[in-house]
Structure formats: structure tokens, C-alpha cells
Design an enzyme around this catalytic site. Sequence first.
Site, PDB file in Angstrom:
ATOM      1  N   SER A 140      46.273  25.266  29.861  1.00  0.00           N
ATOM      2  CA  SER A 140      46.177  26.549  30.547  1.00  0.00           C
ATOM      3  C   SER A 140      46.176  26.264  32.033  1.00  0.00           C
ATOM      4  CB  SER A 140      44.871  27.254  30.148  1.00  0.00           C
ATOM      5  OG  SER A 140      44.543  28.307  31.038  1.00  0.00           O
ATOM      6  N   TYR A 153      35.705  27.632  28.160  1.00  0.00           N
ATOM      7  CA  TYR A 153      37.168  27.565  28.121  1.00  0.00           C
ATOM      8  C   TYR A 153      37.694  26.549  29.124  1.00  0.00           C
ATOM      9  CZ  TYR A 153      41.967  29.410  27.860  1.00  0.00           C
ATOM     10  OH  TYR A 153      43.321  29.562  27.693  1.00  0.00           O
TER      11      TYR A 153
END
Length: 258
Positions: A140, A153
Amino acid sequence: MVAPSTLGHPRVAIVTGSSSGIGEAVVKQFCQEGLQVLAVDANPQGLDIAEAAGAVFYQADLTDPEACRGSVAETIKRFGHVDILVNNAGIQHVEALEDFPEAKWHQIIDLMLTAPFLLTQAVWPHMRQGQWGRIVNMASIHASVASPGKVGYVSAKHGLVGLTRTAALEGGAAGITVNALCPAYVRTPLVERQIADQARLNGMDEQQVIEEVMLKNAAIKRLIEPDEVAALVSYLASEQAGAVTGACWSMDLGWTAQ
């Protein structure tokens, strides 16, 4: 396009997190290219999506180490070998660090860092035996930068880059490439669910979240489409990408160009 194996059989791929978003798009892309695909997801609704694409569905909760190993064992049982692994399964929880639940931390790390490690470890001997392998880890933009409210995350995605680089160094001699793909916000159910959470955390309305949080640092002011990500995954899984390994491919709308 992904090339057929040297034995004349289609390449075999495992795609995790296959029931929606990026994973669904990758499964469709691979099936269109003629690959044999095991689509892995904890959500039983993934069965219809997999079958519609032409893939085989395997329901598994990848926070369970045995489910990770079982996914690879099922692939070998059905197809005889495995050539490609796409570690895509993920979840999100938005909360300030001091309020972040310990249970949610463990769930995120187990699914998004430990599971890719275990799946990589399980496919490794099969890829090494065939002297060919492609592993694509769905990282990401948050593998490169951090954002408030995403401690679990961000930590998992940063760790995934470390796994990617280490595995790339170990796999090169066996013809195994390992890369990470780092997109900014993609139009997926996971991202759509974040909008309300970010609005709550930041005291904004949802449109403000999109404009002032998700797209604030982007040069291109739009969300990325899942099929755009799938196209890059397809390249990284191809014969033509044999010289590419240990890389973190930014697909971030210009976010990190600043």
C-alpha cells in the site's frame, strides 16, 4: 500476459482476499489469461465470484496458520504445482493509537503479515523445484508513509516490504521473484468502509474525507480502479518481469512525488 509453464501446462496461481476489490479483479485477470487459479477468502460469498471467473474457490481464514498451509496443499492437490502467489487479503481498522484494540492489532498482523510469510514459506519449495516463481505482495502507499488512525495497517504494510525484500534476495538463484505493489486508495469495499470511520475520527463529513484525506496528497484527484491494479499484478507475475525483484511498485497517483 503470464506465459504458460515450461511443461506446456497453464501457470497456477493462488490469490488471497479474492471475494471483492483488488483480489476479485486479479482473479478475473488471471482467468482471462488462461491461468488456473485458487481463489482464497474467508467469505463464503467468494464461491460465486470465483466460479463466475473460472477459478476454484477455497474458503479459509488466513489468520489460522493451518489454513495458510492448507491453501497451498489444496493448490498442489488440485493442480499439481504452484507458480504464482498473490498475497492480497487484508482488513482495516481506523482508531487513534491509544484506543486501538489489542485484539484488532493481532488480527491485522496475523492476516496481513504473518499469513503472507506462511504462504510464501509453503509455496517456496514448489517454486524452487520448478526454478520459477512469482510472488506479489499487495502492500500500500502506507508501506511507504503513515497516516493517523492506522497503526495496525501501517505496521503490517511496512513489515510486508521487509518480507518482500528478504524473500527476493533468497529467491533469486531459484528463479523466484518477489515484489510489493503499493497503491494509494483503490475503489474497493475496504476503502468505502473507511470513509465513515475517517469521518468519525477526524470530525469531517464523508465528502471531506475523500477530498481532504484520501486525495489530499494525490496529483491525480481520483480513486484507483481495481482492474488497474490487476493489470500491474499481471505484469509482475509474467515471464517478462523476470528481471524485477525486491521492488516496491508505487501506484499512488503522485502521492510520494512530493
